[in-house]
Design a protein around this motif. Structure first.
Motif, mmCIF file in Angstrom:
data_model
loop_
_atom_site.group_PDB
_atom_site.id
_atom_site.type_symbol
_atom_site.label_atom_id
_atom_site.label_comp_id
_atom_site.label_asym_id
_atom_site.label_seq_id
_atom_site.Cartn_x
_atom_site.Cartn_y
_atom_site.Cartn_z
ATOM 1 N N ASP A 356 0.635 -1.289 0.142
ATOM 2 C CA ASP A 356 -0.153 -0.269 -0.536
ATOM 3 C C ASP A 356 0.440 1.197 -0.174
ATOM 4 O O ASP A 356 1.145 1.952 1.202
ATOM 5 C CB ASP A 356 -1.025 -0.164 1.722
ATOM 6 C CG ASP A 356 -1.897 0.656 0.930
ATOM 7 O OD1 ASP A 356 -1.774 2.357 0.581
ATOM 8 O OD2 ASP A 356 -3.020 0.377 1.694
ATOM 9 N N LEU A 357 1.330 1.923 -1.477
ATOM 10 C CA LEU A 357 2.200 3.163 -1.690
ATOM 11 C C LEU A 357 1.594 3.931 -0.463
ATOM 12 O O LEU A 357 2.990 4.638 0.243
ATOM 13 C CB LEU A 357 2.853 2.814 -2.743
ATOM 14 C CG LEU A 357 3.663 1.682 -3.593
ATOM 15 C CD1 LEU A 357 3.583 1.710 -4.982
ATOM 16 C CD2 LEU A 357 4.797 1.773 -2.861
ATOM 17 N N ASP A 358 0.874 4.417 -1.075
ATOM 18 C CA ASP A 358 -0.182 5.269 -0.201
ATOM 19 C C ASP A 358 0.224 5.697 1.105
ATOM 20 O O ASP A 358 -0.157 7.364 1.446
ATOM 21 C CB ASP A 358 -2.226 6.087 -0.819
ATOM 22 C CG ASP A 358 -1.775 6.145 -2.262
ATOM 23 O OD1 ASP A 358 -0.712 6.522 -3.133
ATOM 24 O OD2 ASP A 358 -2.961 5.649 -3.138
ATOM 25 N N LYS A 359 -0.204 4.620 1.688
ATOM 26 C CA LYS A 359 -0.422 4.470 3.053
ATOM 27 C C LYS A 359 0.872 4.412 4.268
ATOM 28 O O LYS A 359 0.823 5.144 4.282
ATOM 29 C CB LYS A 359 -0.469 3.295 3.680
ATOM 30 C CG LYS A 359 -1.348 3.926 5.701
ATOM 31 C CD LYS A 359 -1.896 2.705 6.126
ATOM 32 C CE LYS A 359 -2.374 2.215 6.879
ATOM 33 N NZ LYS A 359 -3.827 1.289 7.620
ATOM 34 N N ALA A 360 2.170 4.118 2.662
ATOM 35 C CA ALA A 360 3.541 4.474 2.883
ATOM 36 C C ALA A 360 3.456 5.596 3.773
ATOM 37 O O ALA A 360 4.386 6.079 3.955
ATOM 38 C CB ALA A 360 3.879 2.814 2.110
ATOM 39 N N ARG A 361 3.389 6.197 2.162
ATOM 40 C CA ARG A 361 3.862 7.122 2.227
ATOM 41 C C ARG A 361 3.606 8.510 2.907
ATOM 42 O O ARG A 361 4.419 9.194 3.232
ATOM 43 C CB ARG A 361 3.100 8.421 1.151
ATOM 44 C CG ARG A 361 3.988 7.329 -0.639
ATOM 45 C CD ARG A 361 3.694 8.293 -2.271
ATOM 46 N NE ARG A 361 3.654 8.131 -3.388
ATOM 47 C CZ ARG A 361 3.292 6.828 -3.455
ATOM 48 N NH1 ARG A 361 2.014 6.492 -3.400
ATOM 49 N NH2 ARG A 361 3.259 6.176 -4.621
ATOM 50 N N ALA A 362 2.213 8.527 3.597
ATOM 51 C CA ALA A 362 1.287 9.010 4.229
ATOM 52 C C ALA A 362 2.379 8.636 5.964
ATOM 53 O O ALA A 362 2.655 9.547 6.355
ATOM 54 C CB ALA A 362 0.142 8.876 4.912
ATOM 55 N N LEU A 363 3.036 7.060 5.715
ATOM 56 C CA LEU A 363 3.242 7.149 7.243
ATOM 57 C C LEU A 363 4.832 7.589 7.622
ATOM 58 O O LEU A 363 4.656 8.369 8.047
ATOM 59 C CB LEU A 363 3.451 6.260 7.444
ATOM 60 C CG LEU A 363 2.447 4.390 7.835
ATOM 61 C CD1 LEU A 363 2.743 3.777 8.089
ATOM 62 C CD2 LEU A 363 2.194 4.925 9.318
ATOM 63 N N LEU A 364 5.483 7.717 6.133
ATOM 64 C CA LEU A 364 6.956 8.316 6.008
ATOM 65 C C LEU A 364 6.822 9.842 6.749
ATOM 66 O O LEU A 364 7.115 10.700 7.275
ATOM 67 C CB LEU A 364 7.358 8.848 4.706
ATOM 68 C CG LEU A 364 7.620 6.854 4.289
ATOM 69 C CD1 LEU A 364 8.404 6.320 3.225
ATOM 70 C CD2 LEU A 364 9.046 6.533 5.540
ATOM 71 N N LYS A 365 5.463 10.760 5.863
ATOM 72 C CA LYS A 365 5.348 11.728 5.564
ATOM 73 C C LYS A 365 5.174 12.434 7.308
ATOM 74 O O LYS A 365 5.005 13.597 8.225
ATOM 75 C CB LYS A 365 4.629 12.701 4.894
ATOM 76 C CG LYS A 365 3.821 14.006 5.084
ATOM 77 C CD LYS A 365 3.288 14.447 3.975
ATOM 78 C CE LYS A 365 2.990 15.708 4.074
ATOM 79 N NZ LYS A 365 1.550 16.773 3.172
ATOM 80 N N ARG A 366 4.053 11.236 8.129
ATOM 81 C CA ARG A 366 4.031 11.510 9.287
ATOM 82 C C ARG A 366 6.045 11.964 10.108
ATOM 83 O O ARG A 366 5.104 12.367 11.596
ATOM 84 C CB ARG A 366 2.624 10.699 10.031
ATOM 85 C CG ARG A 366 1.652 11.242 9.571
ATOM 86 C CD ARG A 366 0.859 10.491 10.491
ATOM 87 N NE ARG A 366 0.900 9.166 10.478
ATOM 88 C CZ ARG A 366 -0.146 8.583 9.137
ATOM 89 N NH1 ARG A 366 -1.115 9.525 8.682
ATOM 90 N NH2 ARG A 366 -0.574 7.854 9.532
ATOM 91 N N ALA A 367 6.206 10.426 9.878
ATOM 92 C CA ALA A 367 7.501 10.890 10.763
ATOM 93 C C ALA A 367 8.048 11.574 10.565
ATOM 94 O O ALA A 367 9.587 11.756 11.007
ATOM 95 C CB ALA A 367 7.662 9.360 9.990
#
Length: 529
Positions: A356-367
């Protein structure tokens, strides 16, 4: 007395093609060997069924360790060592296909209420010299393994036992006193290398005496070993008259010897070879499922993986099906970020994780880890490592992560990545889930590659080990696995098949046993049609 006189020419004289290939040492790496369990005489090359046939010699080709090879069962490090050891010797217990401990020389075991004392009753068995296997032999064997001056493989596994306090309470009964409650003590008895030898035995390469299904005939280190059927074996005499282990380090040498009729069993084939020959009728391909965990190891004690959101993002970056197809040539199945798929206590109720690349990008952004750059250590030390690194690099790019692949030395890779780096390719062979946790995921574990150190997690392990009821204990293990699934450091993307080739005349090779279990490389239940 039995005839111990070697009657056969060395394998290098009879198989010149194998000699020309050379005898280079083969390293197990992280494909750690453990024990086994169960007893099967079907499957594998047994396509036609029928009753077992007695007689003949089976020649088995393994990668070896050169002139430094030994028949000392407590020094077994290579697959060839273990195959020879289980032909000559026995353990108190061994692992079944689901990696639960099964009785072997131990007929039964019983703990006290607090799980810190175990009474073990031996079955009636004899060594090759006719002497009975006794409680004193067991204590001698374990004390030899635990000798602080030696580097025997099973030493760490026997650590829970207080060997000074443990004692023989009869010729065939042992009371093991433990340093702490240990509900999974049978796993200790089944540990890799925990073989039982006669009291006082110290030299094994000339005329080793064990209690196993075959007796010693001859041994030429780095070349061959010949063993003969033990008609008095407690588990029933082998079908074969003899087994010969032949050293052939290169996979092509093992395959060519099998195709040329020089051997009947070739260990450790690669997926490309398997595809080329499977179903063609010349040889049989045996796939041992779930034999090796394939993973990326994230160091949880250092940036960027000290942030669980980054670890969770990497879980979602991985396309596991693509990794299995590309790095393992399809010879395996997808993982779910947990060790031990199909093994006892495995948490199989968790949803299969998908990319799930979209969710992965969102997690990286929050981090705060957008445009993340990370180095991935890999090496040609294990099949599929370099391919997996390249595939994952391309997958990560789609999530905005730059992965720089760094090639490491085959000779030092495992020691280098244990403490160094932040992300690396990793694999492990079959072992109980409890052993995986204790060896790799506790604060004081000596091979804690992910640097997963959590006192509450340690406490759960101790709770499990102190829990007598198996269902309650399983619930604790599931709780621990749910924690690892959510935020652990192992991105487990697959489980590789272990591939063996046999002649079409071979019967009784067990197919349900992952590598390192009792029925893997076990020849007393095999026969020649």
């Amino acid at each position: 007395m039995h005839d111990m006189t070697p009657r056969h020419r060395p394998s290098s004289e009879r198989f010149p093609g194998l000699r020309r290939r050379g005898f280079l040492a083969a390293s197990l790496g992280a494909l750690a060997l453990t024990g086994c369990g169960g007893s099967g005489d079907g499957g594998g090359a047994d396509k036609g069924g029928g009753a077992p046939k007695r007689g003949g010699r089976l020649r088995a080709a393994f990668a070896g360790g050169g002139a430094g090879e030994t028949l000392d069962p407590h020094l077994s490090n290579l697959f060839a060592d273990v195959a020879r050891a289980k032909a000559l010797f026995d353990k108190l217990a061994d692992y079944g296909a689901d990696l639960s401990a099964r009785p072997r020389l131990a007929e039964k075991w019983e703990p006290n209420k607090t799980l810190d004392r175990w009474r073990v009753t031996l079955r009636e068995a004899t060594f090759h010299d006719g002497e009975p296997v006794t409680a004193e032999d067991v204590l001698y064997s374990y004390r030899r393994i635990a000798d602080p001056k030696q580097a025997f493989r099973a030493k760490a596994s026997l650590e829970p036992i207080d060997l000074d306090a443990s004692r023989a309470t009869g010729q065939r009964t042992v009371e093991f006193v433990l340093k702490r409650p240990t509900a999974e003590f049978p796993n200790v008895m089944a540990a890799f290398g925990a073989y039982i030898v006669p009291e006082g035995a110290a030299q094994f390469d000339r005329k080793p005496v064990g209690s196993g299904p075959f007796r010693f005939v001859s041994f030429a280190p780095g070349r061959s070993a010949v063993f003969r059927r033990n008609d008095d074996y407690w588990d029933g005499a082998p079908h074969l008259d003899e087994i010969e282990f032949v050293t052939a380090n290169e996979e092509s040498a093992r395959v060519n010897a099998l195709l040329g009729g020089q051997v009947e069993y070739a260990h450790e084939l690669n997926p490309t070879t398997a595809r080329a020959h499977e179903g063609k009728g010349q040889i049989e391909i045996v796939r041992l499922r779930n034999s090796a965990m394939q993973a990326f190891c994230m160091k949880t004690d250092r940036p960027p993986f000290d942030d669980e959101r980054v670890r969770q993002a990497f879980f979602l970056i991985a396309d596991r099906a693509e990794l299995v197809a590309g790095a393992l040539s399809g010879a395996g199945e997808v993982g779910n970020d947990l060790f031990g798929k199909g093994y006892e206590y495995y948490a199989d109720g968790l949803p299969q994780r998908e990319q799930d690349l979209d969710k992965a990008r969102a997690l990286l952004k929050r981090a705060g880890a957008e445009d993340l750059r990370v180095t991935l250590d890999t090496s040609a030390v294990a099949a599929g490592f370099t391919e997996a690194a390249s595939i994952f690099r391309d997958q990560a790019r789609k999530a905005g992560v730059t992965v720089e692949v760094k090639m490491g030395s085959k000779d030092s890779y495992w020691s280098d990545i244990l403490d160094g780096g932040t992300l690396c390719c990793y694999r492990s062979g079959a072992m109980p889930i409890e052993a995986h946790i204790s060896q790799r995921l506790l604060t004081d574990s000596t091979t804690n590659a992910t640097k997963w150190r959590h006192k509450d997690f340690d406490a759960l392990y101790q709770q499990a080990q102190s829990t007598r009821d198996k269902a309650a204990r399983a619930a604790v293990y599931e709780r621990m696995q749910r924690r690892l699934y959510a935020e652990g450091g192992f991105l487990v993307w697959g489980f590789a098949d272990w591939i063996i080739g046999t002649a079409r005349t071979v019967r009784g090779v067990e197919t349900d046993a992952p590598a390192n279990t009792l029925d893997w490389a076990r020849f007393d239940k095999v026969w020649l049609a």
